[in-house]
Scaffold this active site. Structure first.
Site, PDB file in Angstrom:
ATOM      1  N   ASN A 167       7.123  22.349  30.566  1.00 35.03           N
ATOM      2  CA  ASN A 167       6.309  22.742  31.724  1.00 35.03           C
ATOM      3  C   ASN A 167       6.983  23.913  32.417  1.00 35.03           C
ATOM      4  OD1 ASN A 167       4.330  22.475  33.871  1.00 35.03           O
ATOM      5  ND2 ASN A 167       5.933  21.560  35.122  1.00 35.03           N
ATOM      6  N   SER A 212      11.191  27.483  37.010  1.00 34.74           N
ATOM      7  CA  SER A 212      11.964  26.685  36.049  1.00 34.74           C
ATOM      8  C   SER A 212      11.073  26.319  34.870  1.00 34.74           C
ATOM      9  CB  SER A 212      12.430  25.366  36.690  1.00 34.74           C
ATOM     10  OG  SER A 212      13.142  25.585  37.890  1.00 34.74           O
ATOM     11  N   LEU A 252       0.369  14.287  34.281  1.00 33.77           N
ATOM     12  CA  LEU A 252       0.206  13.647  32.976  1.00 33.77           C
ATOM     13  C   LEU A 252       0.751  12.230  33.048  1.00 33.77           C
ATOM     14  CD1 LEU A 252       1.369  16.651  30.779  1.00 33.77           C
ATOM     15  CD2 LEU A 252      -0.951  15.692  30.816  1.00 33.77           C
ATOM     16  N   HIS A 276       7.333  25.509  36.133  1.00 36.77           N
ATOM     17  CA  HIS A 276       7.116  25.084  37.524  1.00 36.77           C
ATOM     18  C   HIS A 276       7.627  26.176  38.458  1.00 36.77           C
ATOM     19  CE1 HIS A 276       6.602  22.336  40.863  1.00 36.77           C
ATOM     20  NE2 HIS A 276       7.781  22.743  41.304  1.00 36.77           N
ATOM     21  N   ASP A 295       8.000  16.598  37.515  1.00 40.32           N
ATOM     22  CA  ASP A 295       8.872  17.768  37.684  1.00 40.32           C
ATOM     23  C   ASP A 295      10.353  17.403  37.676  1.00 40.32           C
ATOM     24  OD1 ASP A 295       6.591  19.374  37.865  1.00 40.32           O
ATOM     25  OD2 ASP A 295       6.505  19.199  40.050  1.00 40.32           O
TER      26      ASP A 295
END
Ligand code: GAR
Length: 226
Positions: free
Chosen positions: A106, A135, A92, A108, A144
Site C-alpha cells: 500500500n 510510505s 480491506l 500511504h 496502515d
C-alpha cells in the site's frame, strides 16, 4: 519475465499512471494485469484497457466480507505476483489481506507510523510538523500498520494547507512507488512475518527516496543506493 501487478484504486489513479508510465519507459519490468475498484466511476479504471478493469459498487453488497470475497476472487483470477493498493480508500478485511499477504503493498500519504488513516496532510499541518511524506508498506490486517519498505520526505512549508502539502507529497509518491515496485518486480523484496527482507537480508529501517528518485538504505554512512 515481467512481474504481474494488480492495482486497487478508488479515485484519480495518478499512482497507477506512474506505474503504467514506468512500465512503458522500461523502468519497471512489470505488467499491469488488472485494475480493481470499489467505485465504478473511478478515473483510475479508464487508465487501462476495458479488459483489464474490474469494479463493483461496494455499497451494493450486504457486508464488507461479501464485497471483499468478490474482489479477492477477481484479483486472484489474474494471477498477480504483487497486489498494490494505490489510492484504494476502502479498508480491506482480514480474509482479503491474509489471502494476498506477503505480496500486498500500500502507498500511504504520511511518514508512518505517524498519521495512519485519513486527512494525513491536515493533521500534520495542525500538529506543526516540519516534515511530512509518504510510505510504501506491506499490508497487514491492522490499518496502515504493516512493515514499511520505503519512505519519501518533503518539507512542510509556512503557509501550506492540506491541498498544497498533498500536491508536494503526491509528487514524491510516484517515484517512491515505482522504486519499491522495481525491487518487488525484480524479486529482491520479501515479507517474512513482520520482517522485510531485501536481497535476502533483513531490512530493519525503511529505505529513503533521495531527491534523484533513488532509494537508499539509511543505516550507517555512507548510505548505499539500492
Ligand atoms: C494518494 O495520495 C495515496 O497515497 C492516497 O490516496 C491518494 C491517491 O491518489 N492513499 C490513501 O490515502 C490510502 N489510505 P491517486 O488516486 O492519484 O493515486
Amino acid at each position: 519475465m515481467a512481474a504481474r501487478i494488480a492495482v486497487l484504486a478508488s479515485g484519480r489513479g495518478s499512482n497507477l499512471q506512474a506505474i503504467i508510465d514506468a512500465i512503458s519507459s522500461g523502468e519497471l519490468p512489470a505488467e499491469v494485469v488488472g485494475v480493481f475498484s470499489d467505485k465504478p466511476a473511478a478515473t483510475a479504471l479508464a487508465r487501462v484497457a476495458p479488459g483489464l478493469r474490474w469494479s463493483a459498487d461496494a455499497r451494493a453488497y450486504p457486508s464488507r466480507e461479501a464485497f471483499d470475497a468478490d474482489l479477492a476472487d477477481a484479483v486472484a483470477a489474474c494471477q498477480p505476483d504483487w497486489v498494490v493498493c494505490a489510492g484504494y480508500m476502502r479498508i480491506l478485511g482480514d480474509a482479503f489481506v491474509n489471502r494476498f499477504r506477503g505480496r500486498l503493498l500500500n502507498i500511504h500519504p504520511s511518514l508512518l507510523p505517524h498519521y495512519p488513516g485519513l486527512r494525513t496532510h491536515a493533521r500534520a499541518i495542525a500538529d506543526g510538523r516540519r516534515e511530512h511524506g509518504a510510505s510504501v508498506h506491506f499490508v497487514i490486517p491492522e490499518l496502515d500498520a504493516g512493515s514499511v519498505v520505503a519512505q519519501a520526505v518533503v518539507p512542510v512549508l509556512a503557509g501550506d494547507d492540506a491541498e498544497t502539502l498533498s500536491a508536494r507529497v503526491l509528487a514524491v509518491e510516484h517515484p517512491l512507488l515505482v522504486a519499491v515496485l522495481r525491487l518487488a518486480a525484480s524479486g529482491r523484496l520479501a515479507e517474512h512475518g513482520t520482517t522485510i527482507q531485501l536481497d535476502g537480508h533483513p531490512l530493519f529501517t525503511a529505505l529513503r527516496l533521495d531527491s534523484a528518485g533513488v532509494l537508499h538504505a539509511p543505516d550507517g554512512p555512507p548510505s548505499v543506493p539500492v
